[in-house]
Design a protein around this motif. Structure first.
Motif, PDB file in Angstrom:
ATOM      1  N   VAL A 112      42.167  26.729  27.789  1.00  0.00           N
ATOM      2  CA  VAL A 112      40.768  27.140  27.877  1.00  0.00           C
ATOM      3  C   VAL A 112      40.469  28.175  26.795  1.00  0.00           C
ATOM      4  O   VAL A 112      40.943  29.294  26.863  1.00  0.00           O
ATOM      5  CB  VAL A 112      40.470  27.722  29.268  1.00  0.00           C
ATOM      6  N   LEU A 115      39.171  31.902  27.532  1.00  0.00           N
ATOM      7  CA  LEU A 115      39.973  32.856  28.304  1.00  0.00           C
ATOM      8  C   LEU A 115      41.069  33.460  27.432  1.00  0.00           C
ATOM      9  O   LEU A 115      41.431  32.918  26.402  1.00  0.00           O
ATOM     10  CB  LEU A 115      40.590  32.153  29.522  1.00  0.00           C
ATOM     11  N   ARG A 119      45.772  34.906  30.380  1.00  0.00           N
ATOM     12  CA  ARG A 119      45.101  34.121  31.413  1.00  0.00           C
ATOM     13  C   ARG A 119      45.511  32.660  31.330  1.00  0.00           C
ATOM     14  O   ARG A 119      45.783  32.012  32.335  1.00  0.00           O
ATOM     15  CB  ARG A 119      43.581  34.194  31.219  1.00  0.00           C
ATOM     16  N   GLU A 126      48.792  33.162  38.754  1.00  0.00           N
ATOM     17  CA  GLU A 126      48.703  34.542  38.320  1.00  0.00           C
ATOM     18  C   GLU A 126      49.516  35.451  39.242  1.00  0.00           C
ATOM     19  O   GLU A 126      49.533  35.247  40.447  1.00  0.00           O
ATOM     20  CB  GLU A 126      47.236  35.004  38.326  1.00  0.00           C
ATOM     21  N   ARG A 128      50.144  38.524  41.541  1.00  0.00           N
ATOM     22  CA  ARG A 128      49.176  39.180  42.399  1.00  0.00           C
ATOM     23  C   ARG A 128      49.695  40.478  42.978  1.00  0.00           C
ATOM     24  O   ARG A 128      50.893  40.705  43.077  1.00  0.00           O
ATOM     25  CB  ARG A 128      48.828  38.275  43.586  1.00  0.00           C
ATOM     26  N   ILE A 133      44.558  39.300  41.618  1.00  0.00           N
ATOM     27  CA  ILE A 133      45.310  39.117  40.383  1.00  0.00           C
ATOM     28  C   ILE A 133      45.651  40.470  39.777  1.00  0.00           C
ATOM     29  O   ILE A 133      44.781  41.327  39.624  1.00  0.00           O
ATOM     30  CB  ILE A 133      44.497  38.283  39.374  1.00  0.00           C
TER      31      ILE A 133
ATOM     32  N   LEU B 198      35.552  36.903  40.828  1.00  0.00           N
ATOM     33  CA  LEU B 198      35.542  36.215  39.541  1.00  0.00           C
ATOM     34  C   LEU B 198      36.736  36.605  38.674  1.00  0.00           C
ATOM     35  O   LEU B 198      37.357  35.762  38.040  1.00  0.00           O
ATOM     36  CB  LEU B 198      34.235  36.520  38.793  1.00  0.00           C
ATOM     37  N   THR B 201      40.710  36.833  41.319  1.00  0.00           N
ATOM     38  CA  THR B 201      41.277  35.845  42.235  1.00  0.00           C
ATOM     39  C   THR B 201      41.525  34.546  41.474  1.00  0.00           C
ATOM     40  O   THR B 201      40.955  34.321  40.415  1.00  0.00           O
ATOM     41  CB  THR B 201      40.329  35.518  43.417  1.00  0.00           C
ATOM     42  N   SER B 202      42.399  33.721  42.027  1.00  0.00           N
ATOM     43  CA  SER B 202      42.694  32.471  41.333  1.00  0.00           C
ATOM     44  C   SER B 202      41.492  31.531  41.412  1.00  0.00           C
ATOM     45  O   SER B 202      41.296  30.701  40.534  1.00  0.00           O
ATOM     46  CB  SER B 202      43.943  31.810  41.911  1.00  0.00           C
ATOM     47  N   ALA B 205      39.491  32.518  38.459  1.00  0.00           N
ATOM     48  CA  ALA B 205      40.141  32.030  37.246  1.00  0.00           C
ATOM     49  C   ALA B 205      39.859  30.545  37.063  1.00  0.00           C
ATOM     50  O   ALA B 205      39.603  30.082  35.952  1.00  0.00           O
ATOM     51  CB  ALA B 205      41.644  32.293  37.312  1.00  0.00           C
ATOM     52  N   SER B 206      39.889  29.820  38.181  1.00  0.00           N
ATOM     53  CA  SER B 206      39.602  28.384  38.101  1.00  0.00           C
ATOM     54  C   SER B 206      38.161  28.138  37.667  1.00  0.00           C
ATOM     55  O   SER B 206      37.898  27.236  36.872  1.00  0.00           O
ATOM     56  CB  SER B 206      39.829  27.708  39.455  1.00  0.00           C
ATOM     57  N   LEU B 208      36.280  29.970  35.765  1.00  0.00           N
ATOM     58  CA  LEU B 208      36.161  30.192  34.319  1.00  0.00           C
ATOM     59  C   LEU B 208      36.846  29.084  33.528  1.00  0.00           C
ATOM     60  O   LEU B 208      36.349  28.646  32.497  1.00  0.00           O
ATOM     61  CB  LEU B 208      36.758  31.549  33.950  1.00  0.00           C
ATOM     62  N   ALA B 209      37.994  28.639  34.025  1.00  0.00           N
ATOM     63  CA  ALA B 209      38.736  27.602  33.306  1.00  0.00           C
ATOM     64  C   ALA B 209      37.965  26.282  33.308  1.00  0.00           C
ATOM     65  O   ALA B 209      37.888  25.588  32.298  1.00  0.00           O
ATOM     66  CB  ALA B 209      40.114  27.412  33.930  1.00  0.00           C
ATOM     67  N   GLY B 212      35.174  26.538  30.951  1.00  0.00           N
ATOM     68  CA  GLY B 212      35.633  26.627  29.573  1.00  0.00           C
ATOM     69  C   GLY B 212      36.116  25.300  29.039  1.00  0.00           C
ATOM     70  O   GLY B 212      35.858  24.938  27.904  1.00  0.00           O
ATOM     71  N   LEU B 222      44.879  22.808  38.025  1.00  0.00           N
ATOM     72  CA  LEU B 222      44.010  23.677  38.816  1.00  0.00           C
ATOM     73  C   LEU B 222      43.199  22.825  39.795  1.00  0.00           C
ATOM     74  O   LEU B 222      42.889  21.671  39.514  1.00  0.00           O
ATOM     75  CB  LEU B 222      43.065  24.460  37.898  1.00  0.00           C
ATOM     76  N   PRO B 223      42.865  23.398  40.953  1.00  0.00           N
ATOM     77  CA  PRO B 223      42.108  22.635  41.953  1.00  0.00           C
ATOM     78  C   PRO B 223      40.647  22.493  41.560  1.00  0.00           C
ATOM     79  O   PRO B 223      39.784  23.204  42.084  1.00  0.00           O
ATOM     80  CB  PRO B 223      42.276  23.462  43.227  1.00  0.00           C
TER      81      PRO B 223
END
Lengths: 545, 335
Positions: A112, A115, A119, A126, A128, A133, B198, B201-202, B205-206, B208-209, B212, B222-223
């Motif tokens: 991505v 990011l 990341r 990640e 934790r 995170i 945002l 937490t995962s 991250a998801s 944003l991914a 992106g 990723l889910p």
């Protein structure tokens, strides 16, 4: 639902026993897969052992990519089975394969860009703290990984701002950060520089020594002998041969891959380029004093009709920038461009196109192909204005044109209406070439036209470039492959730091002589690498800027 | 680009210049709205005595809080690369359901609208994420559906449900904590949680991914489907909750609310620096965007001679200005 599948995957890991070095870790047994009547895999058996680097080779459409996608859970096979550590597994999506310990590095970086590096390495896993995170720990571990790989990258930097090579390294770091038992590398080196390739190989060997099984695909044949232990050859979706790499000669490999006689291959040479075809006459393209801020500092270039001029240079030397500036996609600060005797306005793609300049860009994924459009529509895209009268497109004329080019370029597609997404890399490239040829250019700029496509398709593209020059097109060819430049170009212009460093006649040129010319500038600087240790990193940065 | 004078002889200078430029561009991208907000507030404070009064500021904050709820959900949706056009209608539907529910107790006033709105979000999310249909169309259908449902419930707007006098439900938006109205407190709390979700937490991250590079997110395991569904559910729930708040605030279910509010929410998100293509942005930026829009409305109301229709004209102009500025500064920055 996804939770369910990861639970299933976790159970699969639990069920998998220890795999000793030399035991099969990942296998396919009689795997078949077809797409709309086209049989991509016809009962392929493949075996990857723990602690080996195994290469998959094959021509365009041999089924390598499909097999890899079956192994990584992108495709589910129609028949046959996939075994992981002796157990039959059913991957339904990439996540399933990853959960059991199969990591993949793709040819096109699949990360991505917006990011950060850290990341990207840890996305989905990640570190934790209190359920959230832990950014600091994440960055720290990313830094450690990078140090382990011997790469100097700011892990908090946005990935998209890095060069392709560095991005590939991040993908590698991501694969390393999970305890993978299998690492699949699909053309990881196609966008890397020599030093980065060495790093990649070092890491790959390290993983092998730790008992990881690696699948390695590359179109640079030399790399196979340098790195791989065993080879499996596929042809037309079928298994052909598996053998230790050390017992295989280059000629042997190519002939098995192409299904041609060894003698035949020997007679025809390694690339498909014919003899030189220089013609006299007025230059088709004259570039003088081309300057682009920070990139080019006065580049001169002359190309005559029927001539192939190679642009050589290390990454960052300004090769791509030169053709982009000629095409008008990069704003030139000063300099003059003349096509067929007429001056072209710089910095305007429309102007360049109108005067007969076409550019096949380096990044066909991002800058050229429209994956969801058909072969026909992709070819017709650039000529729509010419093919229409009062805004109404003449379908018949387009059909005729598309038909001509599909035949002439031997584009393998089920029909003109097949989506380009479904074609192999080589055929996608041919579609793009067809699109540009349809505009009837005077000057054709080709930026790495054979990168990332199979040996067979490569040969065809090379043959095509030859043919085009014979027909009087002026061609500028950029390639990182020495052989391609030496055999394909009539003249080679060597660039360094945005200057023309040398101009070589390629008639009697060997690859090693070209290499010497590329390296020559360093000697002239009278600064041997050993005496200027701080020189190298600066240069690398420049390339990624 | 060519205006920056660089000496080609010094290799590092252009890179530093480029890096500075990139940093400045990203600053404008993220904080452009904040800069304009500060300027507008400063000018307004000087020009109008009444602007900086406690009453006026509290008023702005409370009025902004409803849009803020919608915009928070919209931020996440846009960050996945999607869009949610249904939130305006869902917001209004939530309000009417809450007002109707308040007649049957405070609990019903909360649970009913959230359940219905959550269900709308779930259906939309599933169709978008599983079915792969374009969010624009799916949520446009959601907009029509929710608005229609609302009109059915209120006999085409003829019936306005009232929150019973003395109902504790009124406290939600009319009460105060240490002198600060509850809606404002709630917005602060929700945005703080939103920021944490945002960036820490995962799930975030998801989000944003996916915005992106969705293919990459998928290949990285990723889910994607779950994340998208959750995002549309959250957006609908936040819109519904905004409706609950406004029902409590006005003590009734106003059917004409929320028309075009989804567009205001989108404007706030974009003003706040979130890329409309997804993948980057902050929830704090969105809050600034919401406040900026609200302050502009307030200022235009203060100018007695100006018709309130000027609010949209000015908001639109500023939106265009900020987006153009962001674009101009980031051009060529990313390939």
């Amino acid at each position: 639902m996804t939770q369910h599948s990861s639970a299933a995957a976790a159970a699969a890991v639990g069920a998998v026993g220890a795999v000793g070095v030399g035991d099969p870790v990942l296998q396919t047994v009689g795997v078949t897969k077809s797409f709309g009547g086209v049989h991509a895999l016809k009962g392929v058996d493949f075996e990857l052992r723990a602690g080996e680097i195994h290469t998959l080779v094959g021509e365009n459409g041999a089924g390598k990519s499909t097999l890899i996608k079956v192994l990584t859970g992108v495709y589910t096979p129609d028949g046959g089975e996939v075994r992981y550590a002796g157990e039959t597994v059913h991957f339904r999506r990439p996540a399933d394969a990853q959960h059991v310990g199969i990591s993949t590095i793709y040819q096109e970086v699949n990360l991505v860009p917006l990011l950060s590096v850290a990341r990207n390495i840890f996305l989905g896993r990640e570190p934790r703290r209190f359920g959230l995170i832990d950014v600091r720990a994440m960055n720290k571990r990313a830094r450690e990984l990078m140090a382990e790989l011997g790469i100097d990258i700011d892990v908090t930097a946005e990935l998209g701002r890095l060069g392709l090579g560095s991005q590939q390294m991040v993908a590698l770091a991501r694969a390393m950060s999970v305890d993978s038992r299998v690492v699949i590398m699909d053309e990881p080196t196609s966008s890397l520089e020599t030093a980065e390739v060495e790093t990649l190989f070092r890491v790959a060997r390290g993983l092998r020594d730790r008992g990881v099984g690696l699948v390695f695909v590359s179109h640079r044949l030399d790399e196979l002998w340098e790195l791989c232990d065993r080879v499996t050859i596929l042809r037309d979706g079928e298994w052909v041969h598996t053998e230790p790499m050390s017992e295989m000669t280059r000629l042997d490999l190519v002939s098995k891959m192409l299904g041609r006689d060894v003698e035949e291959v020997r007679a025809e040479g390694a690339t498909e380029f014919g003899s030189s075809h220089r013609q006299a006459g007025e230059p088709a393209l004259v570039v003088s004093g081309l300057e682009v801020a920070n990139r080019l500092h006065g580049v001169d270039l002359t190309v005559r009709p029927g001539e192939v001029v190679g642009l050589a240079g290390l990454l960052g030397s300004g090769r791509s920038e030169t053709v982009k500036a000629v095409y008008g996609a990069l704003k030139a600060r000063s300099g003059e461009i003349t096509v067929a005797g007429r001056k072209v306005r710089t910095g305007s793609v429309r102007g360049a196109l109108a005067s007969g300049v076409a550019l096949l860009s380096e990044d066909r994924k991002a800058e050229g192909i429209v994956p969801d459009l058909s072969v026909r529509d992709n070819i017709a895209l650039a000529v729509l204005p010419r093919m229409s009268r009062a805004g109404v497109v003449s379908e018949a004329r387009i059909d005729a044109l598309v038909d001509t080019f599909m035949k002439r370029l031997r584009i393998k597609a089920s029909s003109p209406d097949q989506k380009v997404r479904e074609l192999s890399g080589g055929n996608q490239q041919k579609v793009l070439i067809a699109r540009w040829l349809a505009t009837e250019p005077t000057v054709f700029l080709l930026d790495e036209p054979t990168r990332g496509i199979d040996v067979g398709a490569k040969a065809e593209v090379q043959g095509l470039i030859d043919e085009l020059a014979d027909q009087g097109l002026a061609v500028v060819l950029i390639s990182s492959e020495m052989d391609e430049l030496v055999e394909g170009a009539d003249r080679i212009v060597v660039l360094h730091d945005g200057h023309v460093q040398a101009e070589l006649d390629s008639t009697d040129l060997s690859s090693s002589e070209l290499l010497a010319a590329l390296a020559g500038d360093r000697e002239r600087d009278s600064r041997p690498a050993s005496q200027a240790p701080n020189q190298a990193p600066t240069q690398t940065e420049g390339q990624h800027a | 680009m060519s205006t920056t004078m660089v000496d080609p002889a010094t290799a590092n200078a252009p890179e530093t210049a480029l890096a500075n430029r990139a940093r400045f561009a990203s600053l404008v991208q993220r904080q452009g709205a904040l800069a304009i907000f500060v300027v507008v507030v400063a000018v307004a404070s000087v020009s109008f005595d009444t602007f900086a009064s406690q009453g006026n500021i509290t008023g702005i904050a409370v009025q902004a809080s409803f849009l803020a709820m919608l915009a928070l959900g919209m931020t996440f949706v846009i960050m996945t690369g999607g869009i949610d056009l249904s939130v305006g209608s869902v917001f209004a539907l939530g309000g009417v359901l809450a007002a109707w529910g308040a007649q049957h107790g405070t609990l019903v006033a909360f649970v009913l609208p959230l359940a219905v709105c959550g269900a709308i979000g779930l259906v939309q999310g599933l169709i978008i994420a599983r079915g792969g249909l374009p969010p624009f169309i799916v949520t446009l259908a959601g907009l029509l559906f929710a608005r229609g449902l609302l009109l059915l419930l209120s006999d085409e707007g003829a019936t306005t449900y009232k929150v019973p006098r003395g109902s504790s439900f009124r406290e939600l938006a009319q009460g105060e904590l240490l002198g600060i109205p509850y809606p404002v407190v709630l917005v602060v709390v929700f945005f703080a949680i939103g920021g944490l979700v945002l960036h820490r937490t995962s799930y975030g991250a998801s989000v944003l991914a996916i915005g992106g590079q969705e293919d990459a997110a998928d290949l990285m395991g990723l889910p994607v489907v779950r994340t998208k569904v959750l995002t549309y559910v959250a957006s609908a729930l936040l819109a519904g909750f905004g409706g609950v708040m406004i029902a409590s605030y006005t003590s009734s279910g106003v059917t004409i609310l929320g028309v075009g509010t989804e567009l205001e929410a989108i404007a706030a998100v974009v003003l706040g620096g979130t890329l409309l293509t997804g993948g980057a942005g902050t929830v704090l930026g969105t809050l600034v965007g919401v406040l900026l829009l609200q302050v502009i409305k307030n200022v235009i109301n203060q100018v007695g001679s100006l018709d309130s229709d000027w609010q949209s004209v000015v908001s639109g102009t500023i939106l265009l200005l900020v987006v153009t500025l962001q674009r101009a500064l980031t051009r060529g920055d990313r390939a």
